[in-house]
Design an enzyme around this catalytic site. Structure first.
Site, PDB file in Angstrom:
ATOM      1  N   ARG A  13     -12.374  10.519  44.711  1.00 54.04           N
ATOM      2  CA  ARG A  13     -11.758  12.179  44.738  1.00 54.04           C
ATOM      3  C   ARG A  13     -12.340  12.831  43.570  1.00 54.04           C
ATOM      4  O   ARG A  13     -11.639  13.593  42.887  1.00 54.04           O
ATOM      5  CB  ARG A  13     -10.090  11.655  43.972  1.00 54.04           C
ATOM      6  CG  ARG A  13     -10.376  10.355  43.323  1.00 54.04           C
ATOM      7  CD  ARG A  13     -10.099   9.915  42.567  1.00 54.04           C
ATOM      8  NE  ARG A  13      -8.852  10.411  41.542  1.00 54.04           N
ATOM      9  CZ  ARG A  13      -8.201  11.138  41.069  1.00 54.04           C
ATOM     10  NH1 ARG A  13      -7.227  10.589  41.919  1.00 54.04           N
ATOM     11  NH2 ARG A  13      -7.408  11.967  40.326  1.00 54.04           N
ATOM     12  N   ARG A  30      -9.362  16.204  35.241  1.00 55.55           N
ATOM     13  CA  ARG A  30      -9.017  15.134  33.989  1.00 55.55           C
ATOM     14  C   ARG A  30      -9.867  16.395  32.879  1.00 55.55           C
ATOM     15  O   ARG A  30     -10.284  15.750  32.020  1.00 55.55           O
ATOM     16  CB  ARG A  30      -9.039  13.601  34.074  1.00 55.55           C
ATOM     17  CG  ARG A  30      -7.708  12.898  34.050  1.00 55.55           C
ATOM     18  CD  ARG A  30      -7.671  12.017  34.319  1.00 55.55           C
ATOM     19  NE  ARG A  30      -6.887  11.451  34.612  1.00 55.55           N
ATOM     20  CZ  ARG A  30      -5.507  11.217  35.824  1.00 55.55           C
ATOM     21  NH1 ARG A  30      -6.822  11.709  36.856  1.00 55.55           N
ATOM     22  NH2 ARG A  30      -4.748  10.575  36.154  1.00 55.55           N
ATOM     23  N   TYR A 138       3.100   9.261  35.245  1.00 56.55           N
ATOM     24  CA  TYR A 138       2.481   8.847  34.924  1.00 56.55           C
ATOM     25  C   TYR A 138       1.594   9.675  33.482  1.00 56.55           C
ATOM     26  O   TYR A 138       1.640  11.420  34.225  1.00 56.55           O
ATOM     27  CB  TYR A 138       1.018   8.019  35.503  1.00 56.55           C
ATOM     28  CG  TYR A 138       0.474   9.325  36.261  1.00 56.55           C
ATOM     29  CD1 TYR A 138      -0.782   9.851  35.931  1.00 56.55           C
ATOM     30  CD2 TYR A 138       0.510   8.773  37.557  1.00 56.55           C
ATOM     31  CE1 TYR A 138      -1.109  10.818  36.804  1.00 56.55           C
ATOM     32  CE2 TYR A 138      -0.094   9.419  38.927  1.00 56.55           C
ATOM     33  CZ  TYR A 138      -1.278  10.350  38.295  1.00 56.55           C
ATOM     34  OH  TYR A 138      -2.229  10.894  38.855  1.00 56.55           O
ATOM     35  N   GLU A 161       2.630  17.911  44.821  1.00 60.24           N
ATOM     36  CA  GLU A 161       2.123  16.728  45.309  1.00 60.24           C
ATOM     37  C   GLU A 161       3.118  16.415  46.881  1.00 60.24           C
ATOM     38  O   GLU A 161       4.164  16.390  46.763  1.00 60.24           O
ATOM     39  CB  GLU A 161       2.392  15.268  44.425  1.00 60.24           C
ATOM     40  CG  GLU A 161       1.746  15.684  43.262  1.00 60.24           C
ATOM     41  CD  GLU A 161       0.369  14.863  43.384  1.00 60.24           C
ATOM     42  OE1 GLU A 161      -0.306  13.970  44.816  1.00 60.24           O
ATOM     43  OE2 GLU A 161      -0.089  14.888  41.650  1.00 60.24           O
TER      44      GLU A 161
END
Length: 200
Positions: A13, A30, A138, A161
Site C-alpha cells: 500500500r 499520511r 478512524y 471508499e
C-alpha cells in the site's frame, strides 16, 4: 508501489521510498501537509502508516499538490470546488475531518452533497454507501481530503471508499470493476451537475 504490488506483494500500500535497512515505503495518504505526523500515522518506517520524514517528502504527494495549486493559480481567481480521493474498500463517502473529531465550518454542506452522491450510487446499483465523517472511521492525519479542504480551499472534499464492505475486501472480483465504475461515474456526473447549478 503500484508496480511492486503486481510483481512482489499484491496488497502493498505504500510507495517504494528506500528508508534504509532494507525497509521501504511511505504511506502517501499520511504524507500531505495537513496536520502531518499527528493522529493515526506512524513514525516507524516499517509501518504501513509511516508518514515519511516530512510533509510532502514524497515526489507523488508533492507533485500532485503542486499541480492542483498551479491550476488554481493560473485560473485567475477561480477556486477549487470539488476534490475526490478514491480508495478501497468499505462503500463509504468520507468527508472532513480525518485528523479530528471536530466538525468543519461547512459540515451541513458537506453532508448534503455527500448524501446526493450516495443517493446517486443507490439509484444506479442499489448499493448503500455510508455518508460519514472520515474520523468516524478512524482518526488519521496527513490525508489528501483534509488538505484539499483546508489548504486547497475546495468547497467539497471527500474520500470515497469503493466496493465492497468486506466479503472480498481489497481483492474485489474483476466482475465488479465495471459496475463499481458505473455507479461512481454516475455519482460524479450528479455531483458536477449539482456544482454547475451552484456556481454557474
Amino acid at each position: 508501489g503500484y508496480d511492486y504490488s503486481w510483481t512482489n506483494a499484491r496488497l502493498w500500500r505504500k510507495n517504494r521510498r528506500n528508508n534504509g535497512n532494507n525497509i521501504y515505503g511511505v504511506d502517501l495518504n499520511r504524507n500531505w501537509n495537513n496536520h502531518w505526523a499527528q493522529s493515526g500515522s506512524s513514525s516507524n518506517p516499517s509501518s504501513d502508516t509511516y508518514h515519511g520524514k516530512g510533509p510532502f517528502s514524497e515526489p507523488e504527494t508533492k507533485s500532485a499538490s503542486d499541480h492542483f495549486l498551479n491550476v488554481v493559480e493560473k485560473s485567475e481567481g477561480a477556486k477549487m470546488v470539488l476534490a475526490i480521493d478514491y480508495h478501497a474498500y468499505g462503500q463509504l463517502m468520507l468527508r472532513p475531518y480525518g485528523y479530528s473529531k471536530s466538525k468543519p465550518p461547512t459540515e451541513a454542506e458537506l453532508v448534503a452533497f455527500g448524501k446526493g452522491v450516495v443517493d446517486s450510487i443507490r439509484k444506479t446499483s442499489g448499493l448503500e454507501y455510508e455518508n460519514i465523517a472520515a474520523s468516524g472511521l478512524y482518526v488519521s492525519s496527513g490525508g489528501a481530503d483534509d488538505w484539499f479542504y483546508e489548504q486547497g480551499k475546495a468547497r467539497y472534499a471527500y474520500t470515497i471508499e469503493l466496493r465492497d464492505t468486506g466479503r472480498y475486501g481489497f481483492v474485489l472480483p474483476a466482475s465488479q470493476i465495471v459496475p463499481t465504475g458505473k455507479e461512481n461515474w454516475n455519482a460524479l456526473v450528479w455531483g458536477l451537475t449539482e456544482l454547475e447549478k451552484q456556481v454557474g
